[in-house]
Write an enzyme that holds these catalytic residues in place. Structure first.
Site, mmCIF file in Angstrom:
data_model
loop_
_atom_site.group_PDB
_atom_site.id
_atom_site.type_symbol
_atom_site.label_atom_id
_atom_site.label_comp_id
_atom_site.label_asym_id
_atom_site.label_seq_id
_atom_site.Cartn_x
_atom_site.Cartn_y
_atom_site.Cartn_z
ATOM 1 N N GLU A 41 0.829 -1.213 0.000
ATOM 2 C CA GLU A 41 0.000 0.000 0.000
ATOM 3 C C GLU A 41 0.860 1.257 0.000
ATOM 4 O O GLU A 41 2.076 1.190 0.220
ATOM 5 C CB GLU A 41 -0.939 0.011 1.207
ATOM 6 C CG GLU A 41 -0.204 0.080 2.528
ATOM 7 C CD GLU A 41 -1.022 0.749 3.635
ATOM 8 O OE1 GLU A 41 -1.520 1.869 3.406
ATOM 9 O OE2 GLU A 41 -1.131 0.156 4.718
ATOM 10 N N SER A 46 -13.267 1.564 10.129
ATOM 11 C CA SER A 46 -12.497 1.663 8.887
ATOM 12 C C SER A 46 -13.132 0.854 7.751
ATOM 13 O O SER A 46 -13.586 -0.283 7.955
ATOM 14 C CB SER A 46 -11.073 1.172 9.110
ATOM 15 O OG SER A 46 -10.379 1.170 7.890
ATOM 16 N N ALA A 47 -13.103 1.449 6.569
ATOM 17 C CA ALA A 47 -13.578 0.745 5.367
ATOM 18 C C ALA A 47 -12.713 -0.483 5.073
ATOM 19 O O ALA A 47 -13.121 -1.358 4.306
ATOM 20 C CB ALA A 47 -13.564 1.704 4.174
ATOM 21 N N ASP A 48 -11.531 -0.557 5.704
ATOM 22 C CA ASP A 48 -10.675 -1.751 5.530
ATOM 23 C C ASP A 48 -11.442 -3.023 5.897
ATOM 24 O O ASP A 48 -11.279 -4.072 5.265
ATOM 25 C CB ASP A 48 -9.434 -1.674 6.439
ATOM 26 C CG ASP A 48 -8.458 -0.587 6.027
ATOM 27 O OD1 ASP A 48 -8.668 0.048 4.977
ATOM 28 O OD2 ASP A 48 -7.477 -0.382 6.776
ATOM 29 N N LYS A 70 -5.463 10.722 0.733
ATOM 30 C CA LYS A 70 -5.571 9.364 1.285
ATOM 31 C C LYS A 70 -6.849 8.766 0.687
ATOM 32 O O LYS A 70 -7.944 9.263 0.929
ATOM 33 C CB LYS A 70 -5.657 9.448 2.809
ATOM 34 C CG LYS A 70 -5.934 8.127 3.505
ATOM 35 C CD LYS A 70 -6.005 8.346 5.025
ATOM 36 C CE LYS A 70 -6.688 7.180 5.717
ATOM 37 N NZ LYS A 70 -6.922 7.438 7.143
ATOM 38 N N ASP A 109 -17.030 5.448 13.765
ATOM 39 C CA ASP A 109 -15.787 5.392 12.993
ATOM 40 C C ASP A 109 -15.282 3.948 12.895
ATOM 41 O O ASP A 109 -14.631 3.431 13.806
ATOM 42 C CB ASP A 109 -14.727 6.302 13.630
ATOM 43 C CG ASP A 109 -13.524 6.497 12.718
ATOM 44 O OD1 ASP A 109 -13.422 5.783 11.702
ATOM 45 O OD2 ASP A 109 -12.684 7.363 13.023
ATOM 46 N N LYS A 166 -3.409 -1.675 15.686
ATOM 47 C CA LYS A 166 -2.944 -0.856 16.807
ATOM 48 C C LYS A 166 -4.019 -0.718 17.853
ATOM 49 O O LYS A 166 -5.194 -0.625 17.520
ATOM 50 C CB LYS A 166 -2.678 0.556 16.306
ATOM 51 C CG LYS A 166 -1.426 0.697 15.566
ATOM 52 C CD LYS A 166 -1.015 2.169 15.598
ATOM 53 C CE LYS A 166 0.255 2.300 14.817
ATOM 54 N NZ LYS A 166 -0.007 2.026 13.402
ATOM 55 N N VAL A 221 -5.433 0.296 2.966
ATOM 56 C CA VAL A 221 -5.587 -1.161 2.866
ATOM 57 C C VAL A 221 -6.791 -1.489 1.966
ATOM 58 O O VAL A 221 -6.708 -2.325 1.067
ATOM 59 C CB VAL A 221 -5.748 -1.791 4.273
ATOM 60 C CG1 VAL A 221 -6.200 -3.243 4.178
ATOM 61 C CG2 VAL A 221 -4.434 -1.697 5.037
#
Ligand code: PSU
Ligand code: MN
Length: 307
Positions: A29, A144-146, A90, A142, A163, A110
């Site tokens: 990435e 992540s779209a990951d 981003k 919130d 993390k 990602v």
């Protein structure tokens, strides 16, 4: 391959050649380069990761968007540009149509790296850490779209876990809901990026990349689309102290809240703040865990290619 995709997709000469020769390819990435690490360590790390992958007999394909082209494999100059440019967006799944249509530059997360890797028929992708469910997501939403990408896109993501700026428990729950296996590489523990353990376990553990390659092949041959998280813990000699790290992460989260940081700015803000608070030690750990992931990812790509 999707109809008309060629006009958007641009494979580097090295990646094109690798495809023609049937060589193993590893996707990488670029948000980690543009938003995850400072210059020049970002470019140095990206180069070293590519070297590690070549040394292991695979071909690296760093993915990014340049002038609206979906680049699979970057030249030295392109890598340097991404590492230095201040105005690179981003780009996650949501951002792709705008950035491509308007011929802009973007670094891929990602999620969007998985999308482009799948377009180029690359099955193995190496990164540092995945996005996940943020702490306090019950208020902020919130997530992540990951995670949604892992649910849908058939690419294996080698990472050092996630993390603990995230809510790891909720992240693992969402992955389970979406049918994404979390597989520990020589570990039963779900690693927390800077540390090799967390209070959570992985779903399954494998001893080597052959075993892993066989699971991937089986999943996709069964018609079970979607990704796999391969959790590869940071080597102990580079790991950070858990208690200290948790403390620092709490402080970084407080700072983000106090400054009203939201949306896609949250993750880069936390990474930079943690680096400052650890006087750069977190960056060293980050770099080392990516190298470690590159070694495992390259071996996996080679094994996947021959089974
Ligand atoms: N986690 C890290 N380092 C990173 C990222 C996440 O430890 O660089 C980047 C990755 O590109 C990941 C993205 O896909 O942040 C997730 O951002 P968000 O939380 O906004 O979805
Ligand atoms: Mn987010």
């Amino acid at each position: 391959m999707l109809k008309n995709i060629e006009k958007y997709l641009s494979l580097s000469p090295e990646v094109k050649k690798a495809k023609a020769e049937g060589k193993a390819i590893v996707a990488l990435e670029s948000t980690i380069i543009s938003h995850g690490m400072p210059y020049p360590q970002n470019v140095e790390t990206a180069r070293e990761v590519e070297r590690i992958i070549r040394e292991a007999g695979a071909v690296p394909a760093t993915i990014a968007i340049l002038n609206g082209q979906l680049k699979v494999g970057l030249t030295e100059e392109e890598l340097e540009f991404l590492g230095q440019a201040k105005d690179v967006a981003k780009v996650s799944r949501r951002d792709l149509p705008y950035i491509v249509a308007e011929k802009k530059n973007g670094a891929t997360t990602v999620a969007s790296t998985m999308i482009i890797a799948e377009m180029a028929d690359i099955k193995v992708f190496v990164t540092g850490g995945i996005g996940g469910v943020h702490r306090g997501a019950e208020e902020s939403f919130d997530i992540s779209a990951d995670l949604i990408e892992l649910a849908n896109t058939s690419v294996a993501v080698i990472c050092a876990g996630a993390k603990s700026i995230l809510d790891l428990g909720l992240t693992l729950e969402v992955l389970e809901t979406h049918g994404v296996p979390v597989i520990g590489y020589n570990t039963e523990d779900f690693p927390a990026f800077y540390t090799s353990k967390s209070e959570f376990s992985v779903d399954f553990s494998v001893k080597d990349t052959e075993e892993l390659a066989n699971i991937l092949k089986t999943k996709w041959q069964l018609g079970l689309k979607g990704g796999v998280v391969v959790a590869n813990p940071i080597p102990e000699e580079h790991a950070m102290e858990e208690e200290k790290m948790n403390d620092i992460i709490e402080k970084a989260l407080d700072k983000a809240r106090a400054e009203g940081i939201t949306g896609k700015k949250v993750t880069p803000f936390l990474l930079a703040t943690i680096k400052e608070m650890t006087k750069g030690r977190s960056l060293d750990a980050n770099i080392q865990l990516v190298y470690n992931n590159a070694r495992v990812g390259a071996k996996l790509a080679v094994d996947y290619n021959i089974i």
